[in-house]
Design an enzyme around this catalytic site. Structure first.
Site, mmCIF file in Angstrom:
data_model
loop_
_atom_site.group_PDB
_atom_site.id
_atom_site.type_symbol
_atom_site.label_atom_id
_atom_site.label_comp_id
_atom_site.label_asym_id
_atom_site.label_seq_id
_atom_site.Cartn_x
_atom_site.Cartn_y
_atom_site.Cartn_z
ATOM 1 N N TYR A 11 23.554 31.251 84.490
ATOM 2 C CA TYR A 11 22.085 31.273 85.528
ATOM 3 C C TYR A 11 20.599 31.232 84.423
ATOM 4 C CZ TYR A 11 18.770 34.363 87.943
ATOM 5 O OH TYR A 11 17.841 35.043 88.489
ATOM 6 N N ASN A 35 31.576 31.219 83.090
ATOM 7 C CA ASN A 35 30.754 32.557 84.088
ATOM 8 C C ASN A 35 29.755 31.516 84.588
ATOM 9 O OD1 ASN A 35 30.158 34.758 85.491
ATOM 10 N ND2 ASN A 35 28.565 35.071 84.434
ATOM 11 N N LYS A 84 28.335 39.219 79.621
ATOM 12 C CA LYS A 84 26.970 40.102 80.117
ATOM 13 C C LYS A 84 27.300 41.011 81.300
ATOM 14 C CE LYS A 84 25.297 37.936 83.962
ATOM 15 N NZ LYS A 84 23.952 37.166 84.351
ATOM 16 N N SER A 124 18.195 41.707 74.584
ATOM 17 C CA SER A 124 17.744 42.676 75.904
ATOM 18 C C SER A 124 17.148 43.607 75.770
ATOM 19 C CB SER A 124 18.755 42.763 76.330
ATOM 20 O OG SER A 124 19.063 43.761 77.623
ATOM 21 N N THR A 126 17.585 46.167 76.904
ATOM 22 C CA THR A 126 18.914 47.320 76.361
ATOM 23 C C THR A 126 19.030 47.363 74.850
ATOM 24 O OG1 THR A 126 21.219 47.486 76.669
ATOM 25 C CG2 THR A 126 20.720 45.638 75.819
ATOM 26 N N TYR A 149 28.335 45.794 74.711
ATOM 27 C CA TYR A 149 27.830 44.948 75.545
ATOM 28 C C TYR A 149 25.957 44.963 75.175
ATOM 29 C CZ TYR A 149 24.313 41.652 77.287
ATOM 30 O OH TYR A 149 22.756 41.544 78.057
ATOM 31 N N LYS A 153 24.202 42.684 71.418
ATOM 32 C CA LYS A 153 22.799 42.250 71.555
ATOM 33 C C LYS A 153 21.503 43.027 69.941
ATOM 34 C CE LYS A 153 23.072 39.656 74.798
ATOM 35 N NZ LYS A 153 23.305 38.137 74.709
ATOM 36 N N PHE A 178 13.739 41.468 80.643
ATOM 37 C CA PHE A 178 13.372 42.943 81.324
ATOM 38 C C PHE A 178 14.829 42.254 82.256
ATOM 39 C CE2 PHE A 178 10.770 45.780 78.598
ATOM 40 C CZ PHE A 178 11.238 45.666 77.849
HETATM 41 P P1 NAD Z 1 24.905 33.624 82.957
HETATM 42 O O1 NAD Z 1 26.805 34.555 82.346
HETATM 43 O O2 NAD Z 1 25.297 32.999 83.681
HETATM 44 O O3 NAD Z 1 25.086 33.007 81.500
HETATM 45 C C1 NAD Z 1 25.683 33.264 80.305
HETATM 46 C C2 NAD Z 1 26.863 30.992 79.791
HETATM 47 O O4 NAD Z 1 26.866 31.635 78.997
HETATM 48 C C3 NAD Z 1 27.544 31.175 81.075
HETATM 49 O O5 NAD Z 1 27.014 29.591 82.107
HETATM 50 C C4 NAD Z 1 29.091 31.246 80.245
HETATM 51 O O6 NAD Z 1 29.933 30.550 80.984
HETATM 52 C C5 NAD Z 1 28.402 31.156 79.017
HETATM 53 N N1 NAD Z 1 29.615 31.321 77.647
HETATM 54 C C6 NAD Z 1 30.333 32.787 77.501
HETATM 55 N N2 NAD Z 1 30.619 32.570 76.429
HETATM 56 C C7 NAD Z 1 30.811 31.132 76.305
HETATM 57 C C8 NAD Z 1 31.369 30.878 75.122
HETATM 58 N N3 NAD Z 1 32.403 31.511 74.060
HETATM 59 N N4 NAD Z 1 31.420 29.595 74.982
HETATM 60 C C9 NAD Z 1 30.738 29.038 75.646
HETATM 61 N N5 NAD Z 1 29.533 29.573 76.736
HETATM 62 C C10 NAD Z 1 30.244 30.598 76.790
HETATM 63 O O7 NAD Z 1 24.535 35.423 82.130
HETATM 64 P P2 NAD Z 1 22.701 34.780 82.189
HETATM 65 O O8 NAD Z 1 22.433 35.521 83.077
HETATM 66 O O9 NAD Z 1 22.672 33.442 81.735
HETATM 67 O O10 NAD Z 1 22.257 34.807 80.351
HETATM 68 C C11 NAD Z 1 21.907 34.659 80.173
HETATM 69 C C12 NAD Z 1 22.712 34.938 78.082
HETATM 70 O O11 NAD Z 1 21.049 36.116 78.450
HETATM 71 C C13 NAD Z 1 22.840 36.173 77.740
HETATM 72 O O12 NAD Z 1 23.144 35.957 76.699
HETATM 73 C C14 NAD Z 1 22.684 37.472 78.629
HETATM 74 O O13 NAD Z 1 23.549 38.325 77.972
HETATM 75 C C15 NAD Z 1 21.415 37.769 77.848
HETATM 76 N N6 NAD Z 1 20.392 38.788 78.483
HETATM 77 C C16 NAD Z 1 21.101 38.074 80.211
HETATM 78 C C17 NAD Z 1 20.308 39.237 81.253
HETATM 79 C C18 NAD Z 1 20.250 39.492 82.877
HETATM 80 O O14 NAD Z 1 19.882 40.353 82.991
HETATM 81 N N7 NAD Z 1 21.077 37.962 83.331
HETATM 82 C C19 NAD Z 1 19.230 40.292 80.440
HETATM 83 C C20 NAD Z 1 19.018 40.674 79.835
HETATM 84 C C21 NAD Z 1 19.908 39.199 78.519
HETATM 85 C C1 WQD Z 2 18.012 48.260 88.575
HETATM 86 C C2 WQD Z 2 18.225 48.916 89.198
HETATM 87 C C3 WQD Z 2 20.057 50.200 88.841
HETATM 88 C C4 WQD Z 2 22.152 48.365 91.627
HETATM 89 C C5 WQD Z 2 21.020 45.549 83.295
HETATM 90 C C6 WQD Z 2 21.721 45.366 82.211
HETATM 91 C C7 WQD Z 2 20.786 45.172 80.672
HETATM 92 C C8 WQD Z 2 19.977 43.816 81.884
HETATM 93 C C9 WQD Z 2 20.173 43.459 82.841
HETATM 94 C C10 WQD Z 2 21.201 42.150 80.165
HETATM 95 C C11 WQD Z 2 18.774 50.340 88.445
HETATM 96 C C12 WQD Z 2 19.799 50.077 90.272
HETATM 97 C C13 WQD Z 2 21.768 48.982 90.615
HETATM 98 C C14 WQD Z 2 22.690 48.795 92.905
HETATM 99 C C15 WQD Z 2 20.929 49.880 92.520
HETATM 100 N N1 WQD Z 2 20.950 42.410 81.177
HETATM 101 N N2 WQD Z 2 20.596 49.756 91.523
HETATM 102 N N3 WQD Z 2 22.022 50.015 93.572
HETATM 103 O O1 WQD Z 2 20.748 48.020 84.432
HETATM 104 O O2 WQD Z 2 18.329 47.399 85.328
HETATM 105 O O3 WQD Z 2 19.953 46.335 83.299
HETATM 106 O O4 WQD Z 2 20.810 43.627 83.474
HETATM 107 O O5 WQD Z 2 21.041 42.155 79.035
HETATM 108 O O6 WQD Z 2 21.201 45.078 79.806
HETATM 109 O O7 WQD Z 2 22.236 46.847 82.197
HETATM 110 O O8 WQD Z 2 19.554 46.130 85.974
HETATM 111 O O9 WQD Z 2 20.119 45.204 88.451
HETATM 112 O O10 WQD Z 2 21.736 46.639 87.503
HETATM 113 O O11 WQD Z 2 20.070 47.749 87.961
HETATM 114 O O12 WQD Z 2 20.457 51.004 92.936
HETATM 115 O O13 WQD Z 2 23.408 48.124 93.528
HETATM 116 O O14 WQD Z 2 18.910 49.521 90.229
HETATM 117 O O15 WQD Z 2 20.913 52.080 89.816
HETATM 118 O O16 WQD Z 2 17.451 51.603 88.214
HETATM 119 P P1 WQD Z 2 19.563 47.476 84.986
HETATM 120 P P2 WQD Z 2 20.215 46.264 87.334
#
Ligand code: NAD
Ligand code: WQD
Length: 331
Positions: A11, A35, A84, A124, A126, A149, A153, A178
């Site tokens: 993503y 993923n 994730k 993150s 988190t 998870y 991080k 965020f």
């Molecule tokens: P995503 O799952 O869409 O992208 C991660 C990609 O990594 C996927 O395409 C998956 O196939 C690939 N992958 C996983 N393990 C692998 C491995 N061992 N070797 C090669 N490829 C691998 O997730 P995203 O939302 O794009 O997140 C990207 C990064 O940002 C992640 O590290 C995630 O933890 C971090 N992050 C995401 C969020 C969020 O809310 N989306 C928030 C904070 C941090």
């Molecule tokens: C947002 C708000 C829920 C779903 C997560 C991970 C965090 C980071 C981002 C990777 C909260 C509420 C949600 C639903 C709801 N990822 N909610 N109904 O929990 O802030 O963060 O994603 O690092 O580590 O924990 O994101 O989108 O799950 O929730 O009411 O069906 O929406 O309770 O208040 P969150 P979220």
């Protein structure tokens, strides 16, 4: 620059690859597709007119990484690859620690062997656990993560910092995201989780599409303006732009940490209302119990990134809703 992007078909990675290609960087994607889908590479090409180099490879596969580094000699790595799903990490801690931590150790080892010492890491919000107050600044204490998870991080931030202490050739940038939502304006790439989404926005778009009957709003008795949880939702295109801004500031930076957020908190119901306004579609919802592990409020102070990188999020919550819906409709 020649940039190797792990997790580049995911993503956030895919949006970042688009912006890298648009500004003329050479992009080498390494993703095991656990993923994401290989067709994302076609979408990136459709948007930019350029095809990134793509390897379906696992960062745990050191030999594969070694050949890729030997072939392309990347100058920097943006490291998105990782598992994730918060809930899944509680039931599969070994898989999460192995994939995220061992995978990163392999990557770092290969980087060092090929004299590539610049890394941007996807961390993150988190890592702040339950913050004592909001907005959250980078110098707030980290720790108190409530799931494996989040702990990956936290540990990886520490590992990357230790690495710099041992060898000053490293430049490490830790980006604490965020809540990224929204999608590319083309509708060709976006957040496309498998199964029933855990995160709010993909759940909302699937309710809007009629695939899911209603949204469960987890709790309306938090100490927030309307009782529902407050988050710092940031457009994925702004988040991607944050990575581009960082790349201009990677010479001898040591270890730097930046929040990538908007600095504004919106509640779950604010988001539902904004979505309805932006799309004209009603999102039926019911109030449900609080979700375990959730905190009331989480939003950033993004001024460090603004002052030091010249980066600032510009998209509105409505932009985020409109683009997320545009992507959902097309998929
Ligand atoms: P995503 O799952 O869409 O992208 C991660 C990609 O990594 C996927 O395409 C998956 O196939 C690939 N992958 C996983 N393990 C692998 C491995 N061992 N070797 C090669 N490829 C691998 O997730 P995203 O939302 O794009 O997140 C990207 C990064 O940002 C992640 O590290 C995630 O933890 C971090 N992050 C995401 C969020 C969020 O809310 N989306 C928030 C904070 C941090
Ligand atoms: C947002 C708000 C829920 C779903 C997560 C991970 C965090 C980071 C981002 C990777 C909260 C509420 C949600 C639903 C709801 N990822 N909610 N109904 O929990 O802030 O963060 O994603 O690092 O580590 O924990 O994101 O989108 O799950 O929730 O009411 O069906 O929406 O309770 O208040 P969150 P979220």
């Amino acid at each position: 620059m020649r940039i190797l992007v792990t997790g580049g078909t995911g993503y956030i990675g895919s949006h970042t690859c688009v912006q890298l290609l648009e500004r003329g960087d050479e992009v080498i994607i390494v993703d095991n597709l656990s993923n994401s889908k290989a067709t994302v590479v076609d979408s990136i090409e459709k948007i930019t007119g350029k095809r990134p180099v793509f390897y379906e490879a696992d960062i745990l596969d050191k030999n594969a990484l070694d050949s890729i580094f030997a072939a392309h000699k990347p100058e920097a790595v943006i490291h998105f690859a990782g598992l994730k799903a918060v809930g899944e990490s509680v039931s599969k801690p070994l898989e999460y620690y192995h994939n995220n931590i061992t995978g990163t150790l392999m990557l770092l080892d290969v980087m060092r062997a090929h004299n590539c010492f610049k890394i941007v890491f996807s961390s993150s919000a988190t890592v702040y656990g339950t913050p004592a107050s909001v907005p959250i600044r980078e110098d707030f204490p980290t720790g108190g993560t409530t799931n494996p998870y989040g702990t990956t991080k936290l540990y990886l931030e520490r590992i990357l910092s230790d690495l710099y202490v041992s060898d000053k050739r490293w430049s490490v940038v830790l980006l604490r995201y965020f809540n990224p939502i929204g999608a590319h304006e083309s509708g060709l790439i976006g957040d496309n989780p498998n199964g029933i989404p855990n995160n709010l926005m993909p759940y909302v778009t699937r309710v809007a599409k009629g695939v899911l009957p209603e949204l469960a709003v987890y709790g309306n008795d938090y100490p927030t303006h309307d009782g529902t949880g407050v988050r710092d939702f940031i457009h994925v295109e702004d988040l991607a732009a944050g990575h581009i801004a960082v790349l201009g500031h990677m010479e001898d930076v040591g270890v730097q940490v930046y929040n990538l957020g908007t600095g504004v908190g919106y509640s779950v119901l604010d988001l539902v209302n904004a979505f309805e306004k932006a799309t004209g579609i009603k999102v039926p919802y019911r109030i449900a119990e609080r979700r375990a592990g959730d905190i009331a409020e989480c939003w950033s102070d993004p001024s460090k990134a603004q002052n030091e990188l010249g980066w600032k999020a510009t998209h509105t919550l409505e932009d985020m809703c409109r683009s997320a819906w545009n992507f959902e409709k097309a998929n």
